[in-house]
Design a protein around this motif. Structure first.
Motif, PDB file in Angstrom:
ATOM      1  N   PHE A   1      11.483  67.071  20.836  1.00  0.00           N
ATOM      2  CA  PHE A   1      12.373  66.316  21.719  1.00  0.00           C
ATOM      3  C   PHE A   1      11.797  65.031  22.293  1.00  0.00           C
ATOM      4  N   ILE A   2      10.481  64.911  22.401  1.00  0.00           N
ATOM      5  CA  ILE A   2       9.876  63.846  23.204  1.00  0.00           C
ATOM      6  C   ILE A   2      10.225  62.449  22.717  1.00  0.00           C
ATOM      7  N   GLU A   3      10.346  62.248  21.411  1.00  0.00           N
ATOM      8  CA  GLU A   3      10.697  60.911  20.919  1.00  0.00           C
ATOM      9  C   GLU A   3      12.069  60.483  21.419  1.00  0.00           C
ATOM     10  N   THR A   4      13.018  61.406  21.438  1.00  0.00           N
ATOM     11  CA  THR A   4      14.358  61.082  21.939  1.00  0.00           C
ATOM     12  C   THR A   4      14.311  60.758  23.422  1.00  0.00           C
ATOM     13  N   ALA A   5      13.555  61.546  24.185  1.00  0.00           N
ATOM     14  CA  ALA A   5      13.427  61.274  25.616  1.00  0.00           C
ATOM     15  C   ALA A   5      12.837  59.886  25.851  1.00  0.00           C
ATOM     16  N   ILE A   6      11.780  59.556  25.116  1.00  0.00           N
ATOM     17  CA  ILE A   6      11.158  58.237  25.249  1.00  0.00           C
ATOM     18  C   ILE A   6      12.143  57.143  24.869  1.00  0.00           C
TER      19      ILE A   6
ATOM     20  N   LEU B   1       2.945  61.800  19.109  1.00  0.00           N
ATOM     21  CA  LEU B   1       4.222  61.093  19.229  1.00  0.00           C
ATOM     22  C   LEU B   1       4.230  60.155  20.435  1.00  0.00           C
ATOM     23  N   ILE B   2       3.632  60.595  21.522  1.00  0.00           N
ATOM     24  CA  ILE B   2       3.520  59.738  22.707  1.00  0.00           C
ATOM     25  C   ILE B   2       2.624  58.546  22.387  1.00  0.00           C
ATOM     26  N   ALA B   3       1.495  58.793  21.732  1.00  0.00           N
ATOM     27  CA  ALA B   3       0.568  57.713  21.349  1.00  0.00           C
ATOM     28  C   ALA B   3       1.255  56.709  20.429  1.00  0.00           C
ATOM     29  N   LYS B   4       2.077  57.189  19.521  1.00  0.00           N
ATOM     30  CA  LYS B   4       2.817  56.311  18.611  1.00  0.00           C
ATOM     31  C   LYS B   4       3.759  55.392  19.395  1.00  0.00           C
ATOM     32  N   ALA B   5       4.454  55.946  20.375  1.00  0.00           N
ATOM     33  CA  ALA B   5       5.364  55.142  21.194  1.00  0.00           C
ATOM     34  C   ALA B   5       4.602  54.074  21.969  1.00  0.00           C
TER      35      ALA B   5
ATOM     36  N   PRO C   1       3.337  55.366  40.264  1.00  0.00           N
ATOM     37  CA  PRO C   1       2.624  54.390  41.086  1.00  0.00           C
ATOM     38  C   PRO C   1       3.250  54.229  42.475  1.00  0.00           C
ATOM     39  N   ASP C   2       2.406  53.890  43.432  1.00  0.00           N
ATOM     40  CA  ASP C   2       2.860  53.722  44.817  1.00  0.00           C
ATOM     41  C   ASP C   2       3.916  52.634  44.958  1.00  0.00           C
ATOM     42  N   ASN C   3       3.893  51.655  44.064  1.00  0.00           N
ATOM     43  CA  ASN C   3       4.847  50.551  44.182  1.00  0.00           C
ATOM     44  C   ASN C   3       6.201  50.862  43.541  1.00  0.00           C
ATOM     45  N   ALA C   4       6.385  52.078  43.036  1.00  0.00           N
ATOM     46  CA  ALA C   4       7.696  52.473  42.504  1.00  0.00           C
ATOM     47  C   ALA C   4       8.613  52.802  43.676  1.00  0.00           C
ATOM     48  N   LYS C   5       9.723  52.113  43.743  1.00  0.00           N
ATOM     49  CA  LYS C   5      10.677  52.345  44.830  1.00  0.00           C
ATOM     50  C   LYS C   5      11.515  53.601  44.559  1.00  0.00           C
ATOM     51  N   TYR C   6      11.794  53.843  43.287  1.00  0.00           N
ATOM     52  CA  TYR C   6      12.610  54.988  42.893  1.00  0.00           C
ATOM     53  C   TYR C   6      11.897  55.744  41.783  1.00  0.00           C
ATOM     54  N   MET C   7      12.177  57.046  41.706  1.00  0.00           N
ATOM     55  CA  MET C   7      11.653  57.849  40.602  1.00  0.00           C
ATOM     56  C   MET C   7      12.691  58.892  40.220  1.00  0.00           C
ATOM     57  N   ARG C   8      12.624  59.283  38.968  1.00  0.00           N
ATOM     58  CA  ARG C   8      13.605  60.237  38.445  1.00  0.00           C
ATOM     59  C   ARG C   8      12.917  61.156  37.462  1.00  0.00           C
ATOM     60  N   LEU C   9      13.228  62.432  37.543  1.00  0.00           N
ATOM     61  CA  LEU C   9      12.732  63.412  36.587  1.00  0.00           C
ATOM     62  C   LEU C   9      13.535  63.301  35.298  1.00  0.00           C
ATOM     63  N   LEU C  10      12.834  63.300  34.182  1.00  0.00           N
ATOM     64  CA  LEU C  10      13.462  63.394  32.862  1.00  0.00           C
ATOM     65  C   LEU C  10      12.711  64.481  32.114  1.00  0.00           C
ATOM     66  N   CYS C  11      13.327  65.639  31.973  1.00  0.00           N
ATOM     67  CA  CYS C  11      12.686  66.706  31.193  1.00  0.00           C
ATOM     68  C   CYS C  11      12.585  66.260  29.738  1.00  0.00           C
ATOM     69  N   ALA C  12      11.579  66.755  29.060  1.00  0.00           N
ATOM     70  CA  ALA C  12      11.287  66.290  27.696  1.00  0.00           C
ATOM     71  C   ALA C  12      12.429  66.540  26.723  1.00  0.00           C
ATOM     72  N   ASP C  13      13.260  67.526  26.991  1.00  0.00           N
ATOM     73  CA  ASP C  13      14.367  67.824  26.084  1.00  0.00           C
ATOM     74  C   ASP C  13      15.685  67.236  26.556  1.00  0.00           C
ATOM     75  N   ASP C  14      15.621  66.247  27.432  1.00  0.00           N
ATOM     76  CA  ASP C  14      16.810  65.571  27.953  1.00  0.00           C
ATOM     77  C   ASP C  14      16.785  64.094  27.585  1.00  0.00           C
ATOM     78  N   GLY C  15      17.828  63.420  27.951  1.00  0.00           N
ATOM     79  CA  GLY C  15      17.912  61.974  27.778  1.00  0.00           C
ATOM     80  C   GLY C  15      18.642  61.363  28.963  1.00  0.00           C
ATOM     81  N   ILE C  16      18.614  60.051  29.005  1.00  0.00           N
ATOM     82  CA  ILE C  16      19.316  59.311  30.058  1.00  0.00           C
ATOM     83  C   ILE C  16      20.262  58.341  29.357  1.00  0.00           C
ATOM     84  N   PRO C  17      21.552  58.385  29.660  1.00  0.00           N
ATOM     85  CA  PRO C  17      22.439  57.401  29.030  1.00  0.00           C
ATOM     86  C   PRO C  17      22.093  55.996  29.505  1.00  0.00           C
ATOM     87  N   PRO C  18      22.243  55.015  28.642  1.00  0.00           N
ATOM     88  CA  PRO C  18      21.923  53.631  29.065  1.00  0.00           C
ATOM     89  C   PRO C  18      22.878  53.128  30.126  1.00  0.00           C
TER      90      PRO C  18
END
Length: 102
Positions: free
Chosen positions: A19-24, A51-55, A85-102
């Motif tokens: 799943f990780i490539e799709t999540a990335i 796969l992470i290293a490839k990305a 990072p401390d300078n991130a104003k927002y953060m969101r969990l993305l499980c490895a087997d999920d995706g985020i619509p654009p």
């Protein structure tokens, strides 16, 4: 430097090669910038790390930590949050087997 706030997407993963490539890719497809993908690989044995290293080699904006040994799931989630990072104003969990619509 962007005047928009940094958004961090964090992904804890264990043996997520299927799943990780799709999540990335769903993070890379986001039109909002700046965005950072934080991934903690919980000592996967199925090629997830490759796969992470490839990305990353292909230019993906990813911060990655690979655990030397498998840790409990909650600890792996917490490690991912700690890498945001401390300078991130927002953060969101993305499980490895999920995706985020654009």
């Amino acid at each position: 430097m962007s005047d928009k706030p940094l958004v961090a997407i964090y992904t804890p993963v264990y043996n997520g090669a299927q799943f990780i490539e799709t999540a990335i890719q769903t993070v890379l497809a986001q039109t909002y910038k700046p965005i950072l993908h934080v991934i903690v690989d919980n000592a996967s044995t199925d090629g997830t790390d490759a796969l992470i290293a490839k990305a990353i080699a292909n230019g993906a904006n990813i911060v990655v930590k690979r655990n030397a040994a498998t840790v409990p799931q909650v600890e792996n989630f917490n490690l991912a949050v700690e890498l945001v990072p401390d300078n991130a104003k927002y953060m969101r969990l993305l499980c490895a087997d999920d995706g985020i619509p654009p």
